[in-house]
Design an enzyme around this catalytic site. Structure first.
Site, PDB file in Angstrom:
ATOM      1  N   ARG A 139       0.834  -1.217   0.000  1.00  0.00           N
ATOM      2  CA  ARG A 139       0.000   0.000   0.000  1.00  0.00           C
ATOM      3  C   ARG A 139       0.860   1.255   0.000  1.00  0.00           C
ATOM      4  O   ARG A 139       0.591   2.195  -0.738  1.00  0.00           O
ATOM      5  CB  ARG A 139      -0.959   0.006   1.187  1.00  0.00           C
ATOM      6  CG  ARG A 139      -2.106  -0.989   1.012  1.00  0.00           C
ATOM      7  CD  ARG A 139      -3.050  -0.978   2.197  1.00  0.00           C
ATOM      8  NE  ARG A 139      -2.322  -1.383   3.393  1.00  0.00           N
ATOM      9  CZ  ARG A 139      -2.487  -0.837   4.590  1.00  0.00           C
ATOM     10  NH1 ARG A 139      -3.330   0.137   4.779  1.00  0.00           N
ATOM     11  NH2 ARG A 139      -1.798  -1.278   5.626  1.00  0.00           N
ATOM     12  N   ASN A 194      -6.389  -3.138   2.095  1.00  0.00           N
ATOM     13  CA  ASN A 194      -6.307  -4.591   2.190  1.00  0.00           C
ATOM     14  C   ASN A 194      -7.708  -5.161   2.318  1.00  0.00           C
ATOM     15  O   ASN A 194      -8.563  -4.577   2.992  1.00  0.00           O
ATOM     16  CB  ASN A 194      -5.495  -5.005   3.419  1.00  0.00           C
ATOM     17  CG  ASN A 194      -4.030  -4.677   3.287  1.00  0.00           C
ATOM     18  OD1 ASN A 194      -3.517  -4.505   2.194  1.00  0.00           O
ATOM     19  ND2 ASN A 194      -3.345  -4.599   4.404  1.00  0.00           N
TER      20      ASN A 194
END
Length: 76
Positions: A36, A54
């Site tokens: 990320r 996620n």
């Protein structure tokens, strides 16, 4: 985009035109490997905004908006 001290860089060729969006699900070993944060750094570099999160099943979901060229670079 988060409000921080990161400088946003956009190539002149990517400025203008109609913005596009991409909704992407990334599979494989992507959680727990700085994915990320790496996606955020790339988005800032390419001048793309959006979000990354996620998912419970192990995938990562990405929403990206910007010029067609910038979004394509990020997705690639």
């Amino acid at each position: 985009m988060p409000k921080d001290d990161t400088t946003r860089r956009v190539d002149e060729a990517e400025v203008g035109g109609d913005p596009v969006a991409a909704h992407v699900w990334v599979t494989g070993r992507v959680q727990g490997v700085f994915y990320r944060a790496s996606a955020q750094q790339a988005a800032v570099r390419f001048g793309v905004s959006g979000w990354v999160r996620n998912l419970a099943d192990g995938r990562v979901e990405v929403w990206a908006e910007g010029s067609p060229q910038a979004v394509e670079r990020l997705v690639s």
